[in-house]
Design an enzyme around this catalytic site. Structure first.
Site, mmCIF file in Angstrom:
data_model
loop_
_atom_site.group_PDB
_atom_site.id
_atom_site.type_symbol
_atom_site.label_atom_id
_atom_site.label_comp_id
_atom_site.label_asym_id
_atom_site.label_seq_id
_atom_site.Cartn_x
_atom_site.Cartn_y
_atom_site.Cartn_z
ATOM 1 N N GLU A 1 0.824 -1.207 0.000
ATOM 2 C CA GLU A 1 0.000 0.000 0.000
ATOM 3 C C GLU A 1 0.859 1.258 0.000
ATOM 4 O O GLU A 1 0.520 2.269 -0.627
ATOM 5 C CB GLU A 1 -0.936 0.004 1.202
ATOM 6 N N PRO B 1 12.927 -12.168 -0.742
ATOM 7 C CA PRO B 1 11.834 -12.498 0.194
ATOM 8 C C PRO B 1 10.978 -11.284 0.494
ATOM 9 O O PRO B 1 11.469 -10.146 0.517
ATOM 10 C CB PRO B 1 12.577 -12.981 1.436
ATOM 11 N N ARG B 2 9.695 -11.520 0.713
ATOM 12 C CA ARG B 2 8.791 -10.421 1.064
ATOM 13 C C ARG B 2 9.251 -9.737 2.339
ATOM 14 O O ARG B 2 9.181 -8.510 2.458
ATOM 15 C CB ARG B 2 7.364 -10.966 1.231
ATOM 16 N N GLU C 1 15.257 -2.427 -3.359
ATOM 17 C CA GLU C 1 15.986 -2.742 -4.584
ATOM 18 C C GLU C 1 15.206 -3.650 -5.540
ATOM 19 O O GLU C 1 15.723 -4.022 -6.590
ATOM 20 C CB GLU C 1 17.322 -3.404 -4.236
ATOM 21 N N ASN D 1 1.881 -7.519 -6.236
ATOM 22 C CA ASN D 1 1.637 -6.650 -7.387
ATOM 23 C C ASN D 1 2.335 -7.172 -8.647
ATOM 24 O O ASN D 1 3.548 -7.041 -8.798
ATOM 25 C CB ASN D 1 2.113 -5.232 -7.068
ATOM 26 N N GLU E 1 3.918 -4.338 -11.341
ATOM 27 C CA GLU E 1 5.223 -3.690 -11.187
ATOM 28 C C GLU E 1 6.280 -4.291 -12.107
ATOM 29 O O GLU E 1 6.972 -3.546 -12.819
ATOM 30 C CB GLU E 1 5.664 -3.743 -9.725
#
Length: 636
Positions: free
Chosen positions: A70, A304-305, A366, A391, A394
């Site tokens: 968000e 990784p998230r 990055e 997303n 992107e």
């Protein structure tokens, strides 16, 4: 009325429950900070509403986003706001430390103040709002917190919900709570002065929950605008290798870090597994090991998230063994012996060698750069149920060939939009086996890889075009032009009052707006010199200084001088037209107003200060809707 009463009862129960729980939550936060378990570190107290920065002078716009995704979609909009209204102060809050670090880095060289948002407890919300006193607020996507949204301290503040989304399952669940939580949810939804949605279907769901149809607007999906520009769709990479200058970025001088990343992936057959969650890395490992002997120089980059998991992922991967290649005549025992997976972890400064299998890019900020360097990206959070996707627009904007899994959550609408424009834009795989097939096919077939890259960029460009501008125009017209400006009647503070009004209206240095600055100052002088008007302004205002609301504010009440905005559809022309109608008699409504403007006496007791504010409001509206007209007629 019954729904309103039920909503008030439920709100009171929620407020009482959160008030009881808040001390225990505060103790928990303190303990986590003491043990070093809270990633917020020393800033954990911000979650209790205790600020770590001073509120700047002047009008303040508050942006709020819950997490990294968000926050990312809000960044282009904040930059647009900074460009269009450079004198407007901006506060940006998030609900977790990772998102805070992302926005802090994005706005490190600006005046934007970044903080953690308060917990939704009465005390934390009250402390936060009492300190920051925002003049307007914009929440991203789906932030519905009762204590915050329904706080009396935000009663006069215009609030927008931007890029609003609501899945059908969420709507069905909330709608089924009729008599329980539905009245409270409806009260929160109705609180917004603007809701911009990602689709007309989303808008209809909010309207059925209580949103005003006149204040709900479809503007497109900001997820398409998380990148600053579009990639070059014509540039290809030799055999899928990551040795290109980049679809974006190129040699734009992002410093040593960019060159490090380019060196890490140069000359390799590389694919990117982005925003992965626990459990997905195991599948990525199996895909890589199965393809290692089919695709030479294969490198898998894992982002990784949660970057904090990077070291653990690196340890797990390095503990695994490759399967030996298929047996062929003449192979030695050494070639048939299983070998350990080689891993480089970016946060540890480990370099990528020619035999490195995995590069764990566990740093913040990055991912966009990696999308610009690597031609093929799998977007994680989608391979296992319950994760809800991330997303996919992107990487498409960066001209990546995009892969995603079957579990997309609300990102399914983004997939649909992209594939409607270009069916090849996103390849949705059903499972790990199909993921392996897709990676092998695209990294060994340059023509197919390039076709998917071109399709992805074209589809993303169609969604990106104009979306930030459209959301900005809605936000500016419905929210920012309604921000209240304090009227200061003391002669020593008149310049400050004019400056505050100019900042809120973002007046230009030339044209009618420049003249309006002087007119506004003159009006303040006249109000100060007119006892009846001054009495009306400084009478019984509950919040202290009275308020004038530029461009159609709906902040009426006992706080002093105010006007009421018309309720009209979300278009500047329609709103202004209705506004002119509602104030049609304000220009010379009574002789006392004319006497007040002329500096004469007024013997009426009907609140000439209010009428004078209405007249000023009408003039401001007239200038904004028609800059070429002479809205400054009459006495000056």
């Amino acid at each position: 009325m019954a729904d309103a009463a039920a909503g008030a009862v439920i709100q009171g129960a929620y407020r009482a429950a959160t008030a009881v729980a808040s001390p225990w939550v505060a103790i928990g936060l303190w303990q986590r900070a003491l043990l070093g378990l809270d990633s917020a570190g020393s800033r954990w107290r911000e979650q209790l509403g205790e600020p770590s920065a001073k509120r700047p002078d002047g009008p303040l716009l508050w942006f709020h986003a819950v997490s990294v995704g968000e926050s990312a979609i809000a960044i282009p909009l904040v930059r647009k706001c900074m460009q269009q209204r450079p004198r407007l102060k901006i506060l940006f809050t998030t609900r977790n430390a990772l998102a805070l670090s992302v926005v802090s880095k994005a706005f490190s060289k600006t005046h934007v103040i970044c903080q953690l948002a308060p917990l939704d407890s009465p005390a934390a919300v009250a402390r936060f709002l009492a300190h920051w006193c925002p003049n307007a607020a914009a929440f991203m996507e789906q932030e519905l917190w009762p204590n915050l949204l329904l706080s009396p301290l935000l009663h006069r503040v215009p609030i927008a919900l931007l890029n609003a989304r609501m899945t059908q399952s969420t709507f069905d669940r909330w709608h089924a709570m009729d008599g329980l939580l539905l009245p409270l949810i409806s009260a929160m939804v109705a609180r917004f002065d603007l809701i911009t949605t990602t689709s007309t279907e989303q808008g209809l769901r909010y309207q059925r929950l209580g949103a005003n149809p006149m204040l709900t607007r479809f503007t497109g999906n900001l997820k398409f605008a998380t990148m600053g520009g579009h990639g070059s769709s014509g540039r290809s990479s030799r055999e899928g290798e990551a040795d290109r200058g980049g679809a974006r970025g190129g040699a734009r001088g992002r410093g040593g870090k960019e060159e490090e990343l380019r060196q890490a992936v140069r000359g390799r057959r590389v694919w990117l597994a982005a925003s992965t969650h626990a459990g997905e890395e195991e599948a990525i490992l199996r895909v890589h090991c199965n393809l290692k002997h089919r695709i030479s120089r294969l490198l898998t980059v894992v982002v990784p998230r949660d970057p904090a998991r990077g070291a653990a992922i690196g340890k797990f991967l390095s503990s695994q063994l490759h399967h030996p290649p298929p047996l062929q005549p003449g192979m030695t025992a050494e070639e048939l012996r299983p070998k350990a997976v080689t891993v480089a972890v970016r946060s540890k400064g480990q370099a990528v060698r020619s035999d490195t299998d995995f590069y764990v890019a566990d740093t913040i900020g990055e991912l966009t750069l990696l999308y610009s360097m690597i031609p093929l990206a799998f977007v994680g959070g989608s391979l296992l149920p319950g994760l809800g996707g991330h997303n996919i627009a992107e990487p498409a904007v960066s001209s990546c060939a995009v892969l995603t899994g079957p579990h997309l959550g609300h990102f399914a609408s983004v997939l649909q939009q992209l594939q409607q424009v270009a069916p090849l834009s996103v390849w949705q795989v059903a499972d790990e086996h199909e993921l392996q097939t897709a990676v092998e096919q695209l990294l060994t077939n340059e023509a197919q890889l390039n076709a998917r890259r071109i399709a992805a960029q074209r589809a993303a460009a169609s969604g990106t075009e104009g979306v930030v501008d459209e959301v900005w125009e809605a936000l500016d017209f419905a929210i920012l032009q309604r921000m209240t400006v304090p009227v200061v009647a003391s002669s020593g503070d008149r310049a400050a009052a004019a400056a505050a009004a100019a900042a809120a209206l973002e007046l230009r240095e030339d044209g009618p707006d420049a003249e309006l600055t002087g007119v506004l100052q003159a009006r303040l002088d006249r109000i100060e010199s007119f006892p009846a008007a001054a009495g009306a302004m400084h009478g019984a205002g509950v919040d202290g200084a009275p308020l004038i609301s530029p461009a159609g504010a709906s902040q009426g009440g006992s706080a002093g001088v105010s006007v009421t905005s018309p309720t009209t559809p979300m278009s500047r022309e329609g709103w202004s037209r209705s506004g002119a109608g509602s104030n049609s008699g304000a220009k010379f409504k009574s002789s006392s107003v004319k006497q007040a403007v002329d500096g004469g006496k007024a013997d009426g007791t009907g609140g000439p200060g209010d009428e004078l504010a209405v007249r000023l409001q009408a003039r401001i509206d007239k200038i904004e809707t028609d800059p070429k007209c002479d809205a400054l007629d009459g006495p000056k």
